[in-house]
Structures are given as C-alpha cells and as structure tokens.
Design a protein around this motif. Sequence first.
Motif, PDB file in Angstrom:
ATOM      1  N   UNK A   1       0.837  -1.194   0.000  1.00 33.25           N
ATOM      2  CA  UNK A   1       0.000   0.000   0.000  1.00 33.25           C
ATOM      3  C   UNK A   1       0.874   1.247   0.000  1.00 33.25           C
ATOM      4  N   UNK A   2       0.370   2.311  -0.615  1.00 32.45           N
ATOM      5  CA  UNK A   2       1.185   3.512  -0.800  1.00 32.45           C
ATOM      6  C   UNK A   2       1.544   4.172   0.539  1.00 32.45           C
ATOM      7  N   UNK A   3       0.671   4.054   1.545  1.00 34.15           N
ATOM      8  CA  UNK A   3       0.973   4.682   2.832  1.00 34.15           C
ATOM      9  C   UNK A   3       1.972   3.859   3.649  1.00 34.15           C
ATOM     10  N   UNK A   4       2.354   2.649   3.166  1.00 27.21           N
ATOM     11  CA  UNK A   4       3.364   1.837   3.850  1.00 27.21           C
ATOM     12  C   UNK A   4       4.733   1.911   3.186  1.00 27.21           C
ATOM     13  N   UNK A   5       4.861   2.687   2.109  1.00 30.55           N
ATOM     14  CA  UNK A   5       6.153   2.794   1.436  1.00 30.55           C
ATOM     15  C   UNK A   5       7.162   3.553   2.288  1.00 30.55           C
ATOM     16  N   UNK A   6       6.716   4.550   3.013  1.00 30.32           N
ATOM     17  CA  UNK A   6       7.593   5.334   3.885  1.00 30.32           C
ATOM     18  C   UNK A   6       6.818   5.645   5.156  1.00 30.32           C
TER      19      UNK A   6
ATOM     20  N   UNK B   1       7.132  12.474   5.977  1.00 31.26           N
ATOM     21  CA  UNK B   1       7.191  12.169   4.540  1.00 31.26           C
ATOM     22  C   UNK B   1       5.910  12.656   3.866  1.00 31.26           C
ATOM     23  N   UNK B   2       5.640  12.148   2.686  1.00 34.35           N
ATOM     24  CA  UNK B   2       4.472  12.592   1.906  1.00 34.35           C
ATOM     25  C   UNK B   2       3.185  12.324   2.676  1.00 34.35           C
ATOM     26  N   UNK B   3       2.242  13.269   2.573  1.00 32.19           N
ATOM     27  CA  UNK B   3       0.981  13.178   3.308  1.00 32.19           C
ATOM     28  C   UNK B   3       0.004  12.262   2.560  1.00 32.19           C
TER      29      UNK B   3
ATOM     30  N   UNK C   1       9.104   8.467  -1.635  1.00 30.78           N
ATOM     31  CA  UNK C   1      10.536   8.110  -1.642  1.00 30.78           C
ATOM     32  C   UNK C   1      11.257   8.992  -2.655  1.00 30.78           C
ATOM     33  N   UNK C   2      11.488  10.279  -2.315  1.00 27.34           N
ATOM     34  CA  UNK C   2      12.104  11.177  -3.311  1.00 27.34           C
ATOM     35  C   UNK C   2      13.571  10.870  -3.568  1.00 27.34           C
TER      36      UNK C   2
END
Length: 538
Positions: free
Chosen positions: A246-251, A256-258, A271-272
């Motif tokens: 899931x996108x909210x578990x990437x970082x 980080x990104x909201x 993940x910039x």
Amino acid sequence: MATASVGFKSREEHRKKQELEEARKAGLAPAEIDEEGKVINPHIPQYMSSAPWYLNAEKPSLKHQRNWKSDPNYTKSWYDRGVRTFKADKYRKGACENCGAMTHSTKLCIERPRKIGAKWTNKHISPDEKIESFKLDYDGKRDRWNGYDMNQYARVIERYEARDEARRKFLKEQQLKKLEEKSKKQRVDEDCSDVDDEEEDALKLDEAKVDESKQMDFAKVEKRVRTTGGGSTGTVRNLRIREDTAKYLLNLDVNSAYYDPKTRSMREDPLPNADPYEKFYSGDNQYRMTGQALDFKKLNVHAWESFEKGQAEISMQAAPSQAELLFKNYKAAKEKLKKQMKETILEKYGNAASEEEIPRELLLGQSEREVEYDRCGRVIKGMESSVPKSKYEEDVYINNHTSVWGSWWKDHQWGYKCCQQTIKNSYCTGVAGIEAAKETADLMKTNIERKTNSYETSGTVTEKRLATWGSETQEGLVLDQNKLAEALKKEDERKREEKDERKRKYNVQWNDQVTPEEMEAYRMKRMHQDDPMKNLLH
C-alpha cells in the motif's frame, strides 16, 4: 391558534416581563422551569411555547407540543406465524368439520378438503392456532416489514453458500487428482530417476497446490446481505494482489508525503531520494502532470477563463465536445498569431541566427577596405566606409523651420530654436517672430507696472446708489420709508412665488411702471454675485 387567556397586565408588569425574557435569553437570569421540572429554552418562539386556550394550562409547559396520544408502554409486536396451541383427541362441538380445529370455521379452513371430515371420523384432529389481538399505532400499520424475520433469509443464504463451498472443494480435489496422476506418469517414464528428483517433484506438487489455493481465493466471490449494521445486497470480487505494498506503507516517516485516507491520495513522492528506475510509485502528481491528464487540465483552465471573460456558452460539464472544439480553435488562432508576430519582428529587425550575409558597414564598422588619411583627415587613398543611418527620418524640416522640434527649451517647454515657438507643427516666423514675442512680453510688463502704480495712487472708492435699473441715484432723492417697507414686502412675496409657482394666481395683472421705492427694494433684495455671504442669505 388562540393562546390561553391571560389576565390584564399593566404597562409596568408587561415591561418587567419583557426585561425578564431578555435577561433569560442573555443568560443573566435562570431559565423557566415547567411543571415536570424541566428547563424551557428561552429562545423558543412564543407561538410555540404558549399553550392553546382549550387546554387550560395554568403553569408554563411544553406538554402541548408532545404527542400526548402515544402510549409509553407500547411495543411493536407481531403474531407468531404458524404456532399451534392445543390439540384435541376427539371432535368438539362448534369446531371445523373438515380438520376439527376450534379457531376457524369450515368455510375458512385452509387444509385440503377431506373425503370424510373430522366431525365424522374423530381422527387426525388438527391443533388450534394461536390467536393474538394487539393494537398497532400509526407507524405500525404502515410498516411494510413488520413481522419480517431476518434469520429466515439468512438461512437461505447459508444454504447457497454451503452449496458453493462444496462445489469449490470438489473442483479443487479434481484438479489435485489430475496433478497427482500427471506426476505418477512422469515417475513411470523416468525409471532411473533419483530420490532428489522425487523430492523436487513433491515440491513442485506442493507449489502447485499453493498456487491453486491462491487462485481459488482470488476468484472467490463474497456476498453481502443488507443488515442492520449497513451494507447492501451484491457481490464483491477480491481483486487486491497481496504482493503490492500500500502507498501509505512505502515510507513510515511522519514527515514524509501526506496520505489522505478519505480520498486515498498521496500527491507527493513518498521516496524522493530513491532510484527512479527502481521505484514503482512516485506520487499521484506524476500521473496528473503527464500524458492526457495535463491536456485535460489545460482544457478545464481554458473553459474557466473563457467563462470569466463573458463566454457563457463554454462549459466542460454541459457540453464537453463543444468546449474541446473551441479549445482547438483557440490553440490554432494562438499559433497563427504567434507566427504572424514572429514574421513581423523578423521583417523589421532581421534574424541574427540566420545564414544571411550581414552588410559590412554594420559589422562594428570594420571592413577590409584600405583607406589612407593625411594629417588633416583628408582621404589620400581609398574611399571612406559609409556610416550606417537610423531608420528614422533625419534632417527633415517642415513648415519653413530650419531646426527640428525639441531643439529649444524654456520655462519647462520644448520648441523650435529658429523661431522660439513652443507650438508643435506651427509655421516658422523666423527672427521677426522672436522680436515680436519680445515686444509683447515688454508691453505686458509695462501694463502690469502701470496698473500697480494706479492702484497705489487711487483713493477710496465711493459706491454709487442706483435708484432705477441702469441709472444712477439722483442727487437729493428722498425715499418714503412707508412705501419702501411695502415695496420690500412685495419683493419678498414675488420671490416666494418664483420658488413655488403653485402660489401664483391665475389672472396676473402686469404693471410696467416702477417707482423709486420698488427699484430700491429690488436693489436691496437682489443677490450680488460677488458677495461672499450670498449662499447664507437665502
């Protein structure tokens, strides 16, 4: 609706009542309490808080606003469907002649008509039905689902789910049997296979079982039933692949990104600093700023701007095809205008990036021509290079002028140097015009000095009194004061008639003979334009 009759109240009592209501609304006084001990909201309008006269309400209460006909002990109930009570052994007098039950007559019996009724056989007497009598309220009579049992439908769903589960297990067993038969055939063909090959085959079989189970779970269809907790009837297929993160578990960093859980969107890149070739997800903005999404955004912006500028016929929601066509026409017109402007600029100033040869006289004044000069600057050998000229006209004189406009400056004004005139495009007068302007200035100075000297030498100025219009006051003229007072009154009446024409009579007698007293009254009453107090007189 008429309110309860209230006794007579004096003005003082009424004022005190209003002050008390205002204090209750402001919170400075305690709220009013009804007969049940409950607090009455002071902001309730009077037409709602006051009881009708026919209720004979003596104390303040909101009881008349409640449903006083409703029974507090009322509970929604329904009869027990298909419940039987007592079963007799032999026929009873007054019972149904067909089945022998006491709760209905032979005409209303719903059982299959017997060849010989229970009245004559005294066998197979049906039990009596449970008869209930209860009252339903307004909502209960109109409730379509009153008496409905949800468990009855849940049993139907359970039966269908059990049947689907049995079919799924059967198909799975059939597929496993085929795989085992296939593996056995391979073992028979390979007589010289080792134990390692057998273990490998067993592992492959286990992997096939696992993959098959995953596939079965993926194709599983879940049914939802409308329940009290929510949801609706329908089918849901499990389409999520568990390997995708899931996108909210990437970082998991808080800074980080909201991630917005309501819209399930994460606009920025979680993940910039990661390698862009290894990233699977780079934020929602990556898709919004590329491809057709960017073209759609430009189309929306064009529709908004056109609507703000007065083109009300453009609407992306009402007519998307029309909006897209107008946007295409707009882009074509814009490209055409840009191309036309570029051609105009190139035609006017040239193109430094082109391969055209530039004139030698424009290349910083340098050339390969050899020119030899003497000490005085005269050309001995060769020719002088031509000096580049401006595109504007030079040394062009109009209207007989020998100098250009702006060659002369005086008193914050530009003019011509040849005639010292400050009016553009005027005809040149030469030296004569300069001399005439000087004489005019000298004459003006002389007149100003003479007028100043005359003011200094002159004495007091005596005012001349005018008795009649345009004539001076006669010497020794004596005015009658009584006639003068009457003339002043008439003058006031005349001015009032001028202000309001409704006071003017229908038949007006005109007299052109004016007496000295009337002329003096007019002179005294008329407004002087140079009087500083004229605005305060009338």
